[in-house]
Design a protein around this motif. Structure first.
Motif, PDB file in Angstrom:
ATOM      1  N   PHE A   1      15.321   9.807 -14.353  1.00 29.08           N
ATOM      2  CA  PHE A   1      15.195  10.899 -15.469  1.00 29.08           C
ATOM      3  C   PHE A   1      16.657  11.128 -16.063  1.00 29.08           C
ATOM      4  N   PRO A   2      16.275  11.659 -17.654  1.00 28.55           N
ATOM      5  CA  PRO A   2      17.556  11.676 -18.375  1.00 28.55           C
ATOM      6  C   PRO A   2      18.515  12.071 -17.919  1.00 28.55           C
ATOM      7  N   TYR A   3      19.804  11.597 -18.409  1.00 27.58           N
ATOM      8  CA  TYR A   3      20.802  12.401 -18.318  1.00 27.58           C
ATOM      9  C   TYR A   3      20.659  13.893 -19.413  1.00 27.58           C
ATOM     10  N   GLY A   4      21.533  15.010 -18.647  1.00 27.00           N
ATOM     11  CA  GLY A   4      21.533  15.786 -19.988  1.00 27.00           C
ATOM     12  C   GLY A   4      21.905  17.267 -19.072  1.00 27.00           C
TER      13      GLY A   4
ATOM     14  N   GLN B   1      17.832   9.203 -24.929  1.00 23.84           N
ATOM     15  CA  GLN B   1      18.034   8.020 -23.414  1.00 23.84           C
ATOM     16  C   GLN B   1      16.829   7.598 -23.259  1.00 23.84           C
ATOM     17  N   PRO B   2      16.404   6.247 -24.317  1.00 22.95           N
ATOM     18  CA  PRO B   2      14.957   5.441 -24.531  1.00 22.95           C
ATOM     19  C   PRO B   2      14.923   4.639 -22.817  1.00 22.95           C
ATOM     20  N   ASP B   3      16.564   4.172 -22.669  1.00 24.64           N
ATOM     21  CA  ASP B   3      16.548   3.108 -21.150  1.00 24.64           C
ATOM     22  C   ASP B   3      15.933   4.278 -19.725  1.00 24.64           C
TER      23      ASP B   3
ATOM     24  N   GLU C   1      19.482  -1.134  -8.551  1.00 30.24           N
ATOM     25  CA  GLU C   1      18.587  -2.399  -8.177  1.00 30.24           C
ATOM     26  C   GLU C   1      17.055  -1.587  -7.816  1.00 30.24           C
ATOM     27  N   TRP C   2      17.024  -0.679  -6.529  1.00 26.95           N
ATOM     28  CA  TRP C   2      16.128  -0.419  -6.092  1.00 26.95           C
ATOM     29  C   TRP C   2      15.209   0.416  -6.620  1.00 26.95           C
ATOM     30  N   LEU C   3      15.765   1.518  -7.949  1.00 29.01           N
ATOM     31  CA  LEU C   3      15.595   2.521  -8.544  1.00 29.01           C
ATOM     32  C   LEU C   3      15.929   2.678  -9.676  1.00 29.01           C
ATOM     33  N   PRO C   4      14.460   3.788  -9.771  1.00 30.53           N
ATOM     34  CA  PRO C   4      14.186   3.534 -11.417  1.00 30.53           C
ATOM     35  C   PRO C   4      15.148   3.901 -12.152  1.00 30.53           C
ATOM     36  N   PRO C   5      14.709   4.001 -13.785  1.00 31.64           N
ATOM     37  CA  PRO C   5      14.196   2.844 -14.662  1.00 31.64           C
ATOM     38  C   PRO C   5      14.616   1.552 -14.496  1.00 31.64           C
ATOM     39  N   GLY C   6      13.259   0.564 -14.015  1.00 32.45           N
ATOM     40  CA  GLY C   6      13.033  -0.973 -13.428  1.00 32.45           C
ATOM     41  C   GLY C   6      14.078  -1.445 -14.683  1.00 32.45           C
ATOM     42  N   GLY C   7      14.936  -2.315 -14.383  1.00 35.80           N
ATOM     43  CA  GLY C   7      15.977  -3.495 -15.461  1.00 35.80           C
ATOM     44  C   GLY C   7      16.797  -2.874 -15.707  1.00 35.80           C
TER      45      GLY C   7
END
Length: 424
Positions: free
Chosen positions: A109-112, A62-64, A154-160
């Motif tokens: 952080f990534p799901y898992g 999950q690189p995004d 929109e206000w939480l990471p990750p950006g975009g």
């Protein structure tokens, strides 16, 4: 040790109460359930290692999402470490795990495998009976995830990061329902197992109580008869000690023989108590020992006529023992309570039943004979245990009669009828 004369037939004793109904064990119902249990170190360590390693692989896929930082590792460690206390404090653990997981996801952080910690905590809470706490924590996690994925992204990471598809939320909902359903199934099954164990324990207790009652009845019957003979002979010995020493000696000899026999039978009963399951060292008494019973009654000054009708058949051990004890107790009652020194015993073999009848000419002495007053009650219990009946009461022509009817298994009884008399 026997019962005073009754007028007419009596009924059986009230049923003795068994042990109270026990509910499921305490671990099913509350936060006290883990008090006596050790902490689940091995499973928690294994789960922690799996979540840490699996999350690393999930981050690569999950690189995004945000990479696994030290904060992410700490959150994962805390989410699994609290599972050490899932048996002692299930409600607090499931809430803490759900909250830490929501913080982990809100940080981008990534799901898992982090969801596995929530599943284990939810499972432990439901099984421990903390169903509302489990449902509330999992429901709050799902609602928080909806809020993060569709309004706060929109206000939480990750950006975009964009809004997540609603189809993914359906998958999460199905996962939540599956966890709760499996947990509920296991909880219900464990309650059933606990109830089955409690029922087996109650059944074992009932069997133990019945065995103790049977042993007490045996001891009562042995001691009641022998002590009655000893009591009568002791009175004779004391009365004749000066005037007829030889007759007093005979009475003392009878006391010695009766006490020796009583000790032998008591020892046999106690051996059975001490070593349950082992074969008794001596056979249980039966109607074949009726002549000995008549002889003992004769030594107490009671003349007994015995009549046998029908073709004698081989009796089941339980029926044979009960028949012997019933006749023994009936003759003991005559010795202790009747003014008559003559009794008649009828043993009638029929096709499907064995009938025993003991008569005396009376009248009742009315004197205090001692004992527990349980003689006739004990006979009724013996007969009732075999599906038989006992009737005891005064006869129209005078005296007192005890009649016992004990059923026989099919094919055991004799159809023909002959007569045989033995007098003493």
């Amino acid at each position: 040790m026997d019962e005073q004369r009754e007028r007419g037939p009596g009924g059986p004793l009230p049923a003795r109460g068994g042990p109270g109904r026990q509910g499921p064990p305490r671990w099913i119902h509350g936060p006290r359930d883990g008090v006596g249990r050790g902490l689940p170190w091995l499973t928690t360590l294994a789960l922690t290692a799996f979540v840490q390693i699996g999350s690393g692989f999930a981050a690569h896929a999950q690189p995004d999402r945000e990479p696994l930082t030290a904060l992410a590792r700490v959150l994962l460690l805390l989410a699994t470490a609290v599972l050490l206390f899932r048996h002692r404090h299930p409600a607090a653990v499931v809430s803490a795990t759900a909250g830490l997981t929501l913080v982990y996801l809100g940080a981008g952080f990534p799901y898992g495998p982090v969801f596995l910690a929530v599943a284990v905590a939810c499972f432990a809470a439901v099984v421990a009976g903390r169903r509302r706490a489990a449902w509330g924590a999992v429901g709050a996690l799902w609602a928080g995830h909806l809020l993060l994925s569709h309004w706060l992204y929109e206000w939480l990471p990750p950006g975009g990061d964009g809004e997540r598809p609603w189809g993914g939320e359906l998958v999460v909902a199905v996962w939540v329902v599956a966890i709760v359903a499996v947990s509920e199934l296991v909880r219900v099954r464990r309650e059933q197992w606990a109830e089955e164990r409690a029922e087996r324990a109650r059944a074992a207790q009932r069997r133990a109580d019945e065995e103790r009652l049977r042993m007490a009845r045996e001891l009562h019957d042995v001691l009641a008869h022998s002590i009655s003979v000893i009591n009568v002979q002791a009175g004779v010995g004391l009365a004749l000690l000066d005037s007829d020493p030889e007759q007093a000696r005979t009475a003392l000899t009878t006391i010695k023989d009766a006490s020796k026999e009583a000790l032998g039978e008591v020892r046999q009963v106690l051996d059975t108590l001490r070593a349950p399951g082992e074969a008794p060292r001596a056979p249980a008494p039966g109607l074949d020992r009726l002549p000995e019973l008549v002889e003992q009654a004769g030594s107490a000054g009671l003349t007994v006529d015995v009549a046998t009708e029908g073709a004698p058949a081989r009796l089941p051990p339980g029926v044979d023992l009960a028949a012997f004890r019933i006749v023994q107790e009936a003759l003991t009652n005559v010795v202790r309570h009747s003014g008559s020194r003559h009794a008649r015993v009828l043993v009638l073999y029929e096709g499907d039943a064995l009938t025993l009848r003991v008569d005396d000419d009376g009248p009742a002495t009315g004197a205090e004979a001692g004992g527990s007053g349980n003689g006739l009650a004990g006979m009724r219990e013996r007969a009732a245990a075999l599906g038989g009946t006992i009737e005891a009461g005064p006869c129209q022509e005078g005296g007192f009669r005890v009649t016992a009817v004990l059923p026989l298994p099919a094919g055991r009884g004799a159809k023909g009828r002959t007569a045989h008399r033995e007098d003493q």
